[in-house]
Design a protein around this motif. Structure first.
Motif, PDB file in Angstrom:
ATOM      1  N   HIS A  60     104.804 -32.002 -69.444  1.00  0.00           N
ATOM      2  CA  HIS A  60     103.834 -30.975 -69.293  1.00  0.00           C
ATOM      3  C   HIS A  60     102.920 -31.597 -68.578  1.00  0.00           C
ATOM      4  O   HIS A  60     102.879 -32.728 -67.945  1.00  0.00           O
ATOM      5  CB  HIS A  60     103.065 -31.057 -70.960  1.00  0.00           C
ATOM      6  CG  HIS A  60     102.873 -32.500 -71.425  1.00  0.00           C
ATOM      7  ND1 HIS A  60     101.501 -32.848 -71.294  1.00  0.00           N
ATOM      8  CD2 HIS A  60     103.253 -33.448 -72.036  1.00  0.00           C
ATOM      9  CE1 HIS A  60     101.437 -34.230 -71.819  1.00  0.00           C
ATOM     10  NE2 HIS A  60     102.526 -34.396 -72.286  1.00  0.00           N
ATOM     11  N   PRO A  61     101.727 -30.777 -68.177  1.00  0.00           N
ATOM     12  CA  PRO A  61     100.804 -31.166 -66.965  1.00  0.00           C
ATOM     13  C   PRO A  61     100.126 -32.642 -66.977  1.00  0.00           C
ATOM     14  O   PRO A  61     100.088 -33.408 -65.880  1.00  0.00           O
ATOM     15  CB  PRO A  61      99.727 -30.229 -67.233  1.00  0.00           C
ATOM     16  CG  PRO A  61     100.336 -28.925 -67.728  1.00  0.00           C
ATOM     17  CD  PRO A  61     101.557 -29.616 -68.534  1.00  0.00           C
ATOM     18  N   TRP A  78      97.295 -27.339 -58.222  1.00  0.00           N
ATOM     19  CA  TRP A  78      97.862 -26.748 -59.124  1.00  0.00           C
ATOM     20  C   TRP A  78      98.045 -25.261 -58.756  1.00  0.00           C
ATOM     21  O   TRP A  78      97.179 -24.327 -58.987  1.00  0.00           O
ATOM     22  CB  TRP A  78      97.397 -26.602 -60.606  1.00  0.00           C
ATOM     23  CG  TRP A  78      97.451 -28.093 -61.144  1.00  0.00           C
ATOM     24  CD1 TRP A  78      96.437 -29.040 -60.820  1.00  0.00           C
ATOM     25  CD2 TRP A  78      98.292 -28.898 -61.973  1.00  0.00           C
ATOM     26  NE1 TRP A  78      96.850 -30.334 -61.565  1.00  0.00           N
ATOM     27  CE2 TRP A  78      97.880 -30.016 -62.146  1.00  0.00           C
ATOM     28  CE3 TRP A  78      99.592 -28.519 -62.396  1.00  0.00           C
ATOM     29  CZ2 TRP A  78      98.566 -30.821 -62.837  1.00  0.00           C
ATOM     30  CZ3 TRP A  78     100.396 -29.567 -63.198  1.00  0.00           C
ATOM     31  CH2 TRP A  78      99.792 -30.670 -63.445  1.00  0.00           C
ATOM     32  N   CYS A  80      99.754 -22.060 -59.793  1.00  0.00           N
ATOM     33  CA  CYS A  80     100.426 -21.691 -61.092  1.00  0.00           C
ATOM     34  C   CYS A  80     100.092 -20.195 -61.564  1.00  0.00           C
ATOM     35  O   CYS A  80      98.899 -19.872 -61.248  1.00  0.00           O
ATOM     36  CB  CYS A  80     100.355 -22.877 -62.171  1.00  0.00           C
ATOM     37  SG  CYS A  80      98.896 -23.358 -62.617  1.00  0.00           S
ATOM     38  N   LEU A  84     101.494 -22.433 -66.944  1.00  0.00           N
ATOM     39  CA  LEU A  84     101.409 -23.616 -66.676  1.00  0.00           C
ATOM     40  C   LEU A  84      99.711 -24.001 -66.714  1.00  0.00           C
ATOM     41  O   LEU A  84      99.334 -25.028 -66.978  1.00  0.00           O
ATOM     42  CB  LEU A  84     101.751 -24.133 -65.280  1.00  0.00           C
ATOM     43  CG  LEU A  84     101.422 -25.338 -64.903  1.00  0.00           C
ATOM     44  CD1 LEU A  84     102.070 -26.581 -65.752  1.00  0.00           C
ATOM     45  CD2 LEU A  84     102.272 -25.712 -63.448  1.00  0.00           C
ATOM     46  N   ALA A  88      97.487 -27.193 -68.536  1.00  0.00           N
ATOM     47  CA  ALA A  88      96.839 -27.993 -67.675  1.00  0.00           C
ATOM     48  C   ALA A  88      95.476 -28.199 -67.852  1.00  0.00           C
ATOM     49  O   ALA A  88      94.885 -29.208 -67.936  1.00  0.00           O
ATOM     50  CB  ALA A  88      97.072 -27.442 -66.137  1.00  0.00           C
TER      51      ALA A  88
END
Length: 155
Positions: A60-61, A78, A80, A84, A88
């Motif tokens: 996971h982030p 990031w 995304c 995601l 995050a």
């Protein structure tokens, strides 16, 4: 000497193209983060191409950001979608946001969204951005701002 950017790909499933410029490590060092045991044959193929592959028990982030910080990475971009982006934000690893708004409408429950569910049900729970700036880029609008926990532009 300056810094050397590194491409980092996060994927729990490794449902990624087997060929493509993403795996060209002569352009930039490339690191793939995935969960333990995922597509071992694909991992081996990536390693043969010079791609570094790291497995996590649960990816996971927050775990990814901590791992990269331990390796000396001072800044992450990031790039995304909503799947995601939401974890995050929840993990506290997003400080600055850049949202691109196109003059197009799309709707429906399966429509792409920039941020999946954060569990908020009222607008009073929404995360306000600070130091917001707007810039037109061709037909799109880019809104840049900082999450409250980031310390803002001067952090």
């Amino acid at each position: 000497g300056g810094h050397i950017p590194m491409r980092v790909v996060m994927s729990r499933t490794l449902n990624l193209p087997e060929d493509g410029s993403l795996w060209d490590t002569t352009v930039a060092p490339t690191l793939v983060m995935t969960q333990k045991g995922t597509r071992r044959d694909f991992q081996a193929a990536l390693r043969r191409r010079g791609v570094e592959v790291i497995e996590f028990d649960f990816l996971h982030p927050g775990v990814a950001a901590d791992y990269l910080a331990d390796r000396g990475c001072l800044q992450l971009l990031w790039e995304c979608g909503g799947v995601l982006a939401a974890p995050a934000v929840s993990d506290g690893v997003i400080h600055k946001t850049m949202a691109f708004i196109a003059p197009k409408l799309i709707g429906g429950e399966e429509a792409p969204t920039p941020l999946n569910d954060l569990g908020f049900v009222e607008m009073t729970q929404a995360l306000p951005l600070a130091d917001v700036k707007y810039e037109q880029i061709e037909q799109d609008l880019c809104a840049t701002g900082y999450l409250p926990t980031s310390g803002g532009l001067m952090a």
